[in-house]
Design an enzyme around this catalytic site. Structure first.
Site, PDB file in Angstrom:
ATOM      1  N   ARG A  39       0.876  -1.186   0.000  1.00 39.72           N
ATOM      2  CA  ARG A  39       0.000   0.000   0.000  1.00 39.72           C
ATOM      3  C   ARG A  39       0.902   1.221   0.000  1.00 39.72           C
ATOM      4  NH1 ARG A  39      -5.222   1.406   3.702  1.00 39.72           N
ATOM      5  NH2 ARG A  39      -6.054  -0.115   2.225  1.00 39.72           N
ATOM      6  N   HIS A  49      -7.706   0.644  -5.976  1.00 39.11           N
ATOM      7  CA  HIS A  49      -7.880  -0.177  -4.765  1.00 39.11           C
ATOM      8  C   HIS A  49      -8.539  -1.501  -5.183  1.00 39.11           C
ATOM      9  CE1 HIS A  49      -7.919  -1.334  -0.741  1.00 39.11           C
ATOM     10  NE2 HIS A  49      -8.700  -0.430  -0.190  1.00 39.11           N
ATOM     11  N   GLN A 105     -10.105  -3.972  -2.495  1.00 37.26           N
ATOM     12  CA  GLN A 105     -11.388  -3.493  -1.970  1.00 37.26           C
ATOM     13  C   GLN A 105     -12.530  -3.883  -2.909  1.00 37.26           C
ATOM     14  OE1 GLN A 105     -12.258  -1.608   0.868  1.00 37.26           O
ATOM     15  NE2 GLN A 105     -14.320  -2.073   0.159  1.00 37.26           N
ATOM     16  N   ASP A 151     -17.294   7.118  -0.398  1.00 39.83           N
ATOM     17  CA  ASP A 151     -15.942   7.017   0.157  1.00 39.83           C
ATOM     18  C   ASP A 151     -15.632   8.371   0.790  1.00 39.83           C
ATOM     19  OD1 ASP A 151     -13.265   6.361   0.662  1.00 39.83           O
ATOM     20  OD2 ASP A 151     -12.643   6.432  -1.443  1.00 39.83           O
ATOM     21  N   CYS A 204     -16.479   1.739   1.558  1.00 37.54           N
ATOM     22  CA  CYS A 204     -15.257   0.946   1.728  1.00 37.54           C
ATOM     23  C   CYS A 204     -14.733   1.002   3.151  1.00 37.54           C
ATOM     24  CB  CYS A 204     -14.181   1.432   0.754  1.00 37.54           C
ATOM     25  SG  CYS A 204     -13.862   3.210   0.877  1.00 37.54           S
ATOM     26  N   ARG A 226     -13.649  -8.815   3.039  1.00 40.85           N
ATOM     27  CA  ARG A 226     -12.267  -8.582   2.647  1.00 40.85           C
ATOM     28  C   ARG A 226     -11.409  -9.819   2.942  1.00 40.85           C
ATOM     29  NH1 ARG A 226     -10.494  -3.406   2.063  1.00 40.85           N
ATOM     30  NH2 ARG A 226      -8.698  -4.489   1.172  1.00 40.85           N
TER      31      ARG A 226
HETATM   32  N1  NVA Z   1     -10.103   6.749  -0.944  1.00 43.01           N
HETATM   33  C1  NVA Z   1      -9.712   6.297   0.376  1.00 43.01           C
HETATM   34  C2  NVA Z   1      -9.938   4.831   0.512  1.00 43.01           C
HETATM   35  C3  NVA Z   1      -9.640   4.273   1.864  1.00 43.01           C
HETATM   36  C4  NVA Z   1      -9.828   2.779   1.926  1.00 43.01           C
HETATM   37  C5  NVA Z   1      -8.268   6.652   0.622  1.00 43.01           C
HETATM   38  O1  NVA Z   1      -7.457   6.485  -0.286  1.00 43.01           O
HETATM   39  O2  NVA Z   1      -7.940   7.090   1.721  1.00 43.01           O
HETATM   40  N1   CP Z   2     -11.227  -0.111   3.015  1.00 37.42           N
HETATM   41  C1   CP Z   2      -9.945  -0.219   3.365  1.00 37.42           C
HETATM   42  O1   CP Z   2      -9.064  -0.495   2.563  1.00 37.42           O
HETATM   43  O2   CP Z   2      -9.731  -0.023   4.681  1.00 37.42           O
HETATM   44  P1   CP Z   2      -8.305   0.177   5.342  1.00 37.42           P
HETATM   45  O3   CP Z   2      -7.767   1.490   4.860  1.00 37.42           O
HETATM   46  O4   CP Z   2      -8.594   0.184   6.825  1.00 37.42           O
HETATM   47  O5   CP Z   2      -7.411  -0.952   4.935  1.00 37.42           O
END
Ligand code: NVA
Ligand code: CP
Length: 369
Positions: free
Chosen positions: A148, A175, A178, A270, A311, A339
């Protein structure tokens, strides 16, 4: 609903030396590939997919295969306790995570392995070691690398050198893990995808991109409503429109949230400030997104049995009203729970060569790896 696919395959010996995955019986692969027709007799099967960097490059058949495998893991999380026995999977998180990190750690444990979660200050990357050197070294220890981070280019560079599967656990643009979980949840809710419509309300970034791609591949109409200036990437939308034309669905991008939500089966949102977006942008974003909050009034043009999806993490009172998030239409915790079997399926499928690289045959597939 697809029939159950047993996930009880032996670990692929060839993978441990960093070689490409192989070893599953040809008939088994033909069966897995066969949901859109097997490759012609006498022709060589397409090569296995090594990495999961985005949804689009996977193609429809691989996506459905992952959902089928995840169904097996949901029924029996311990079906393949030996796949990773004695092996590690490195999880590199350069942004915070609750669901992705804990579900992947648990998935690795349930596959018999040991997860090694590391943050940005624990590797020498932070002190200038190159991505390529890091990828090469980690490939000689671990069976897979889950990452990530911010830049998709960094993930591509890692995957280009690594000889083990690389999984995108969220970047600024994508993502995929997800959305594989989300599509699994939708199929649980609806039994299939035909004739369904998903509305995404909010920021056109990583989750929206992967959702657009996944819906377009599986024939789900997708409508995205975002404020001007926060639209999804034009290239992703164009490719998704071509995928949707092939699957018999549509992609709509609008600034009108009620237009997007009309007759939707699911309304998805989101956060307004994704990880990595400067806090300085908060005031401008809260102002821009004010009319895009998913509340009871905005849910009303959706179908009467429409569900609410998110999400997570959520900010009640910002992108979603508390009475929708905690209300009877919300399926957000079912989504989060899913997940786990889908992360298991991703690792299992990549490690055993269950996915076939059909990107050359799919003109709209983004070449991500
Ligand atoms: N769009 C959000 C998704 C979190 C799972 C982010 O990137 O923070
Ligand atoms: N939805 C998701 O990816 O959650 P986290 O950021 O907690 O991993």
């Amino acid at each position: 609903m697809s029939e159950r696919i047993s996930v009880s395959a032996k670990p692929v010996a060839a993978m441990s030396g960093g070689e490409g995955p192989s070893g599953a019986a040809a008939s088994e692969l033909a069966h897995l590939y066969g949901n859109a027709g097997s490759w012609p007799a006498g022709e060589t099967a397409p090569p296995p997919v090594r990495n999961l960097l985005g949804i689009a490059g996977l193609g429809r058949d691989n996506l459905l295969t992952l959902l089928d495998i995840a169904g097996g893991f949901k029924r029996d999380p311990h079906e393949t306790p030996a796949l990773l026995r004695g092996h590690t999977v490195v999880l590199y998180f350069n942004k915070p995570s609750t669901r992705t990190r804990i579900s992947f750690e648990t998935a690795v444990a349930q596959l018999g392995g040991t997860p090694l979660a590391v943050g940005p200050h624990e590797l020498q990357l932070d002190r200038g070691e190159t991505i390529e050197d890091t990828a090469r070294v980690i490939s000689s220890y671990a069976r897979a690398f889950v990452i990530r981070t911010f830049s998709d280019e960094d993930v591509r560079r890692f995957a280009a050198t690594a000889t083990i599967p690389v999984v995108n656990a969220l970047t600024d643009m994508h993502h995929p893990c997800q959305v594989i979980g989300d599509l699994f949840t939708m199929r649980e809710l609806w039994g299939g995808f035909a004739g369904r419509r998903v509305a995404f309300i909010g920021d056109g970034d990583n989750v929206a991109h992967s959702l657009i791609e996944g819906c377009a591949l599986l024939g789900v109409d997708v409508a995205v409503a975002c404020p001007p200036g926060y639209e999804p990437d034009a290239g992703i939308v164009e490719a998704a429109k071509r995928a949707a034309a092939a699957s018999g669905s549509t992609v709509l991008i609008t600034h009108d949230p009620r237009e997007a939500v009309a007759e939707a089966d699911a309304v998805y949102t989101d956060v307004w400030l994704s990880m990595g977006v400067p806090e300085l942008e908060r005031a401008a974003r809260v102002s821009a997104f004010r009319d895009y909050q998913v509340n009871v009034a905005l849910m009303s043009p959706a179908k009467p049995d429409a569900v609410f999806l998110h999400c997570l993490p959520a900010h009640r009172g910002e992108e979603v009203a508390p009475d929708v998030f905690d209300g009877p239409r919300s399926r957000v915790f079912q989504q989060a729970a899913n997940r786990l079997p889908t992360e298991q399926a991703i690792l299992f499928a990549l490690l055993t060569g269950r996915l076939r690289d059909v990107s050359k045959n799919v003109p709209f597939a983004k070449e991500l790896s």
